[in-house]
Design a protein around this motif. Structure first.
Motif, mmCIF file in Angstrom:
data_model
loop_
_atom_site.group_PDB
_atom_site.id
_atom_site.type_symbol
_atom_site.label_atom_id
_atom_site.label_comp_id
_atom_site.label_asym_id
_atom_site.label_seq_id
_atom_site.Cartn_x
_atom_site.Cartn_y
_atom_site.Cartn_z
ATOM 1 N N PRO A 52 10.096 14.042 -3.216
ATOM 2 C CA PRO A 52 10.472 14.387 -4.600
ATOM 3 C C PRO A 52 11.147 13.296 -5.212
ATOM 4 C CG PRO A 52 11.574 15.765 -3.002
ATOM 5 C CD PRO A 52 10.582 14.738 -2.305
ATOM 6 N N PRO A 53 11.281 13.316 -6.586
ATOM 7 C CA PRO A 53 12.093 12.234 -7.298
ATOM 8 C C PRO A 53 13.739 12.603 -7.130
ATOM 9 C CG PRO A 53 10.562 13.338 -8.673
ATOM 10 C CD PRO A 53 10.392 13.956 -7.422
ATOM 11 N N GLU A 112 11.870 -4.630 -3.576
ATOM 12 C CA GLU A 112 12.739 -4.179 -4.388
ATOM 13 C C GLU A 112 12.742 -2.855 -4.477
ATOM 14 O OE1 GLU A 112 13.300 -8.017 -7.191
ATOM 15 O OE2 GLU A 112 12.592 -6.100 -8.058
ATOM 16 N N PHE A 113 11.636 -2.186 -4.901
ATOM 17 C CA PHE A 113 11.267 -0.862 -4.770
ATOM 18 C C PHE A 113 11.657 -0.216 -3.106
ATOM 19 C CE2 PHE A 113 8.992 3.264 -4.252
ATOM 20 C CZ PHE A 113 9.259 3.801 -5.519
ATOM 21 N N ALA A 144 0.821 -1.093 -0.039
ATOM 22 C CA ALA A 144 0.127 -0.099 0.087
ATOM 23 C C ALA A 144 0.750 1.207 0.024
ATOM 24 C CB ALA A 144 -0.918 0.112 1.263
ATOM 25 N N MET A 145 1.967 1.159 0.746
ATOM 26 C CA MET A 145 2.646 2.421 0.912
ATOM 27 C C MET A 145 4.035 2.141 1.093
ATOM 28 S SD MET A 145 2.955 5.774 0.458
ATOM 29 C CE MET A 145 1.265 6.093 0.490
ATOM 30 N N ASP A 174 11.354 7.919 -8.790
ATOM 31 C CA ASP A 174 10.124 8.939 -8.593
ATOM 32 C C ASP A 174 8.970 8.172 -7.666
ATOM 33 O OD1 ASP A 174 7.823 10.490 -9.048
ATOM 34 O OD2 ASP A 174 7.851 10.333 -11.123
ATOM 35 N N PRO A 175 9.113 8.287 -6.506
ATOM 36 C CA PRO A 175 8.023 7.651 -5.667
ATOM 37 C C PRO A 175 6.782 8.251 -5.696
ATOM 38 C CG PRO A 175 9.954 9.027 -4.340
ATOM 39 C CD PRO A 175 9.887 9.339 -5.685
ATOM 40 N N ASP A 176 6.371 9.139 -6.426
ATOM 41 C CA ASP A 176 4.976 9.549 -6.590
ATOM 42 C C ASP A 176 4.116 8.439 -7.520
ATOM 43 O OD1 ASP A 176 2.391 10.908 -6.514
ATOM 44 O OD2 ASP A 176 3.028 12.145 -8.382
ATOM 45 N N ARG A 177 5.139 8.046 -8.878
ATOM 46 C CA ARG A 177 4.653 7.409 -9.809
ATOM 47 C C ARG A 177 5.302 5.783 -9.664
ATOM 48 N NH1 ARG A 177 6.504 10.093 -15.074
ATOM 49 N NH2 ARG A 177 5.411 8.531 -16.144
ATOM 50 N N ARG A 178 5.838 5.641 -8.386
ATOM 51 C CA ARG A 178 6.728 4.381 -7.956
ATOM 52 C C ARG A 178 7.221 3.929 -9.454
ATOM 53 N NH1 ARG A 178 5.515 2.068 -3.429
ATOM 54 N NH2 ARG A 178 6.114 -0.053 -3.875
#
Length: 236
Positions: free
Chosen positions: A135-136, A164-165, A125-126, A145-149
């Protein structure tokens, strides 16, 4: 789905009694449970029901759980927890290398099962290290880019699993800082209880294969002998 929301969980085991045993505490926690008795049915149910998490037994008739895990991982980053009565390190490593997020050895307690499921759903989920508002960041050829994963290496997008992310963001957003394996288990897996440190090494290996030009001589995810890992900093 949020970490606290109910989830759809696919339980795969060839024994009906085990499927019932696994499903009961999950349904009690508010989750929807769908089941499968073998690999073929598991793949069919996965495509049809789009589960949020898979509990997958290793010993299945016909195609074993390791191969089913590889096939599921080839089509999705959904969390996969493998279940097995075989607790040898080689089997655990095989499961993790097949793409499983976690590996649980039978017999296990209901408390342990619920803990691992909860942690896996929370990760999905997060991300633990960053939020969507972070921010990226660019480090060398890697852009996160965390916002877009979304992660790109040299302009090419690479597909990472949730774990992994989270490993990458935990390390990359603190360049130069050494993270022990226990620290990474806490950040990415939600805790070190019931888990072995070797789990971290296998997932770092997968991550390196996706972001490093030469995984055997990594430029980004650096091993700190006897301690853990760190991400390259300006001095590297």
């Amino acid at each position: 789905m949020t970490a606290a929301a109910s989830a759809r969980i696919l339980v795969v085991d060839d024994e009906e009694s085990i499927r019932t045993l696994l499903a009961f505490p999950l349904r009690r926690d508010g989750h929807e449970v769908v089941t499968a008795a073998d690999g073929a049915e598991a793949l069919e149910q996965f495509d049809r029901t789009k589960p949020d998490l898979v509990l997958l037994d290793v010993m299945l008739p016909g195609v074993d759980g390791f191969e089913i895990c590889r096939q599921l991982r080839g089509r999705s980053t959904v969390p996969i927890i493998m279940l097995s009565a075989r607790g040898e390190e080689g089997d655990r490593v095989t499961g993790l290398e097949a793409g499983a997020d976690d590996y649980v050895t039978k017999p296990f307690s209901v408390r342990e099962l619920r803990s691992r499921v909860k942690a896996a759903l929370r990760r999905a989920a997060m991300p633990a290290a960053v939020t969507a508002e972070t921010p990226p960041v660019q480090i060398g050829e890697i852009v996160i880019d965390p916002d877009r994963r979304r992660v790109t290496v040299g302009g090419d997008e690479v597909e990472l699993t949730n774990l992994e992310f989270e490993l990458l963001t935990t390390l990359a957003y603190a360049p130069g800082r050494v993270f022990t394996r226990d620290m990474l288990l806490e950040r990415a897996w939600g805790g070190s209880a019931y888990r072995e440190r070797r789990t971290v090494d296998v997932h770092v290996l997968h991550l390196r294969e996706k972001i490093e030009r030469d995984p055997k001589n990594p430029e980004y995810v650096i091993t700190v002998r006897g301690l853990g890992y760190r991400f390259r900093d300006a001095d590297d």
